[in-house]
Design a protein around this motif. Structure first.
Motif, PDB file in Angstrom:
ATOM      1  N   ASN A   1      26.164  84.224  59.483  1.00 29.37           N
ATOM      2  CA  ASN A   1      27.102  83.388  58.736  1.00 29.37           C
ATOM      3  C   ASN A   1      27.782  82.399  59.675  1.00 29.37           C
ATOM      4  OD1 ASN A   1      29.096  84.803  60.129  1.00 29.37           O
ATOM      5  ND2 ASN A   1      29.626  86.117  58.400  1.00 29.37           N
ATOM      6  N   ASN A   2      28.643  81.568  59.114  1.00 30.29           N
ATOM      7  CA  ASN A   2      29.305  80.525  59.906  1.00 30.29           C
ATOM      8  C   ASN A   2      30.113  81.095  61.055  1.00 30.29           C
ATOM      9  OD1 ASN A   2      28.231  78.531  58.338  1.00 30.29           O
ATOM     10  ND2 ASN A   2      30.137  77.942  57.310  1.00 30.29           N
ATOM     11  N   GLU A   3      30.778  82.221  60.808  1.00 30.54           N
ATOM     12  CA  GLU A   3      31.615  82.820  61.850  1.00 30.54           C
ATOM     13  C   GLU A   3      30.781  83.177  63.077  1.00 30.54           C
ATOM     14  OE1 GLU A   3      35.012  86.329  62.283  1.00 30.54           O
ATOM     15  OE2 GLU A   3      33.370  86.578  60.837  1.00 30.54           O
ATOM     16  N   LEU A   4      29.610  83.763  62.863  1.00 34.83           N
ATOM     17  CA  LEU A   4      28.753  84.134  63.983  1.00 34.83           C
ATOM     18  C   LEU A   4      28.187  82.900  64.673  1.00 34.83           C
ATOM     19  CD1 LEU A   4      27.437  86.373  65.639  1.00 34.83           C
ATOM     20  CD2 LEU A   4      25.552  86.387  63.980  1.00 34.83           C
ATOM     21  N   ILE A   5      27.785  81.906  63.903  1.00 37.75           N
ATOM     22  CA  ILE A   5      27.250  80.676  64.505  1.00 37.75           C
ATOM     23  C   ILE A   5      28.299  80.010  65.381  1.00 37.75           C
ATOM     24  CG2 ILE A   5      26.339  78.366  64.025  1.00 37.75           C
ATOM     25  CD1 ILE A   5      25.281  79.534  61.347  1.00 37.75           C
ATOM     26  N   GLU A   6      29.522  79.895  64.855  1.00 32.40           N
ATOM     27  CA  GLU A   6      30.601  79.271  65.626  1.00 32.40           C
ATOM     28  C   GLU A   6      30.893  80.058  66.895  1.00 32.40           C
ATOM     29  OE1 GLU A   6      33.827  78.994  62.911  1.00 32.40           O
ATOM     30  OE2 GLU A   6      32.821  77.489  61.635  1.00 32.40           O
ATOM     31  N   PHE A   7      30.856  81.389  66.784  1.00 33.88           N
ATOM     32  CA  PHE A   7      31.097  82.219  67.961  1.00 33.88           C
ATOM     33  C   PHE A   7      30.023  81.981  69.021  1.00 33.88           C
ATOM     34  CE2 PHE A   7      29.789  86.000  70.287  1.00 33.88           C
ATOM     35  CZ  PHE A   7      30.944  86.277  71.013  1.00 33.88           C
TER      36      PHE A   7
ATOM     37  N   GLY B   1      23.734  87.917  69.905  1.00 37.41           N
ATOM     38  CA  GLY B   1      24.910  87.238  69.360  1.00 37.41           C
ATOM     39  C   GLY B   1      25.842  88.215  68.670  1.00 37.41           C
ATOM     40  N   LYS B   2      25.271  89.112  67.881  1.00 38.35           N
ATOM     41  CA  LYS B   2      26.071  90.102  67.162  1.00 38.35           C
ATOM     42  C   LYS B   2      26.689  91.112  68.134  1.00 38.35           C
ATOM     43  CE  LYS B   2      23.381  89.565  62.936  1.00 38.35           C
ATOM     44  NZ  LYS B   2      22.515  90.188  61.919  1.00 38.35           N
ATOM     45  N   MET B   3      25.905  91.520  69.142  1.00 42.06           N
ATOM     46  CA  MET B   3      26.444  92.455  70.136  1.00 42.06           C
ATOM     47  C   MET B   3      27.647  91.843  70.851  1.00 42.06           C
ATOM     48  SD  MET B   3      24.781  93.660  73.773  1.00 42.06           S
ATOM     49  CE  MET B   3      24.778  91.942  74.324  1.00 42.06           C
ATOM     50  N   MET B   4      27.494  90.609  71.331  1.00 43.37           N
ATOM     51  CA  MET B   4      28.575  90.002  72.104  1.00 43.37           C
ATOM     52  C   MET B   4      29.792  89.755  71.227  1.00 43.37           C
ATOM     53  SD  MET B   4      29.266  89.353  75.202  1.00 43.37           S
ATOM     54  CE  MET B   4      27.614  89.413  75.889  1.00 43.37           C
ATOM     55  N   PHE B   5      29.578  89.366  69.971  1.00 41.76           N
ATOM     56  CA  PHE B   5      30.699  89.228  69.038  1.00 41.76           C
ATOM     57  C   PHE B   5      31.444  90.555  68.928  1.00 41.76           C
ATOM     58  CE2 PHE B   5      32.825  89.441  65.004  1.00 41.76           C
ATOM     59  CZ  PHE B   5      33.270  88.163  64.736  1.00 41.76           C
ATOM     60  N   GLY B   6      30.688  91.646  68.798  1.00 38.90           N
ATOM     61  CA  GLY B   6      31.300  92.964  68.670  1.00 38.90           C
ATOM     62  C   GLY B   6      32.077  93.384  69.903  1.00 38.90           C
ATOM     63  N   ILE B   7      31.493  93.151  71.070  1.00 41.37           N
ATOM     64  CA  ILE B   7      32.176  93.537  72.316  1.00 41.37           C
ATOM     65  C   ILE B   7      33.502  92.806  72.452  1.00 41.37           C
ATOM     66  CG2 ILE B   7      32.056  93.455  74.842  1.00 41.37           C
ATOM     67  CD1 ILE B   7      28.982  93.673  74.545  1.00 41.37           C
ATOM     68  N   ILE B   8      33.463  91.502  72.248  1.00 42.51           N
ATOM     69  CA  ILE B   8      34.684  90.708  72.426  1.00 42.51           C
ATOM     70  C   ILE B   8      35.718  91.050  71.347  1.00 42.51           C
ATOM     71  CG2 ILE B   8      35.594  88.348  72.364  1.00 42.51           C
ATOM     72  CD1 ILE B   8      33.122  87.483  73.935  1.00 42.51           C
ATOM     73  N   ASP B   9      35.257  91.367  70.155  1.00 42.64           N
ATOM     74  CA  ASP B   9      36.188  91.810  69.114  1.00 42.64           C
ATOM     75  C   ASP B   9      36.852  93.124  69.514  1.00 42.64           C
ATOM     76  OD1 ASP B   9      37.302  91.513  66.383  1.00 42.64           O
ATOM     77  OD2 ASP B   9      36.186  93.362  65.996  1.00 42.64           O
TER      78      ASP B   9
ATOM     79  N   ILE C   1      22.553  76.424  65.469  1.00 43.57           N
ATOM     80  CA  ILE C   1      22.816  77.100  66.741  1.00 43.57           C
ATOM     81  C   ILE C   1      22.425  76.146  67.856  1.00 43.57           C
ATOM     82  CG2 ILE C   1      22.226  79.070  68.192  1.00 43.57           C
ATOM     83  CD1 ILE C   1      21.346  80.457  65.491  1.00 43.57           C
ATOM     84  N   ILE C   2      23.327  75.884  68.771  1.00 42.78           N
ATOM     85  CA  ILE C   2      23.059  74.927  69.848  1.00 42.78           C
ATOM     86  C   ILE C   2      22.311  75.605  70.999  1.00 42.78           C
ATOM     87  CG2 ILE C   2      25.016  73.458  69.269  1.00 42.78           C
ATOM     88  CD1 ILE C   2      26.535  74.759  71.602  1.00 42.78           C
TER      89      ILE C   2
END
Length: 303
Positions: free
Chosen positions: A231-237, A255-263, A302-303
């Protein structure tokens, strides 16, 4: 077989100054452009075994944007194996030239065999494998996602002696082989976190078959709706993370792993002064295909 590796660096991730922990990422994505990250680790001993048993053909299974399919196709070309990819979804037959993963695999010499999603459910059945042998002749089988005992053995080589400084080691989870290898190679003081890309708790049983220690747990809140969901939140992250750290992440796993760790860091989950290591398992080839899907939906790329 696959060449010996140079040391893979651990790069520190930028965190807010208020953070009381340090986070590093192991750049396994730099192993090879296509046979990268955990795909290299999983294939290493499987290809050695295939050669020692006299096989010249490797057959495996995967979906439309499978990192595993791309990696085996590339490894086959590098090491002179014929490769066969059994692809989930016979509707993809007419679309393969527009799918970057399948187009790449075919360019590497992989023979693509498309089957219906219903038939694909029987991919591990002996009767189905015998049918494939009647069609293609003798071959060495690598399971979907690459996880077997030899794959776990290869993934046990991800951690190095200097990684004993880390209190927590984090890894994305697809089929469980990479996490199992990391668990087996971990030190007694280390705690291992797996971040599943799929919904459901069935992975615990699979990991328990291969993991020889109990110092692990799954963080199941960061799958973003399931496998390949985004979703947009993950793309922006992910785009912000790349801009700040010059490290690309893939949308299905890292991407999902790193989002989770930082959260979890933001929520104070880790004790102060903790040293955390995240393993980058590669998979960057999948970004092109994901961006095609995002473009059709008029979502940010995704850039």
């Amino acid at each position: 077989m696959l060449p010996e590796l140079k040391d893979i660096s651990n790069e520190e991730v930028k965190l807010p100054e208020s953070s009381k922990v340090r986070l590093f990422i192991k750049r396994e994505d730099r192993i090879h452009p296509f046979v990268s990250g955990n795909k290299y680790r999983k294939l290493k001993y499987n290809l050695i075994e295939a050669a020692s048993l006299g096989f010249d053909t490797v057959l495996t299974f995967g979906g439309a944007y499978s990192n595993h399919i791309a990696a085996i196709a590339s490894a086959g070309k590098l090491h002179h194996f014929k490769t066969i990819g059994v692809i989930r979804g016979d509707e993809l037959r007419s679309k393969k030239d527009y799918n970057p993963t399948l187009k790449f695999a075919q360019a590497q010499g992989m023979k693509l065999h498309f089957i219906s999603r219903e038939v694909y459910k029987n991919k591990t059945a002996q009767t189905f494998l015998e049918e494939l042998k009647r069609t293609f002749g003798s071959f060495y089988t690598v399971p979907e996602g690459g996880t077997n005992a030899l794959a776990v053995k290869g993934c046990e080589e991800i951690l190095k002696p200097e990684d004993s400084m880390f209190d927590y080691i984090c890894c994305s989870v697809g089929t469980g082989g990479t996490l199992s290898g990391i668990i087996n190679a971990s030190k007694p003081h280390q705690h291992i976190f797996g971040f599943p890309a799929l919904k459901g708790d069935f992975l615990s049983d699979i990991i328990s078959k291969f993991a020889m220690k109990r110092n692990w747990e799954l963080q199941t809140a960061y799958h973003f709706g399931g496998y390949a969901k985004i979703n947009n939140e993950l793309i922006e992250f992910m785009n912000r993370f790349k801009a700040e750290n010059d490290i690309p992440l893939d949308p299905v796993y890292t991407g999902k792993m790193m989002f989770g760790i930082i959260d979890l860091i933001k929520k104070g989950y880790f004790p102060p002064q903790s040293n955390i290591l995240a393993v980058h398992t590669g998979g960057l080839q999948g970004i092109e295909g994901m961006n095609l899907k995002l473009k059709k939906k008029n979502l940010p790329l995704i850039i």
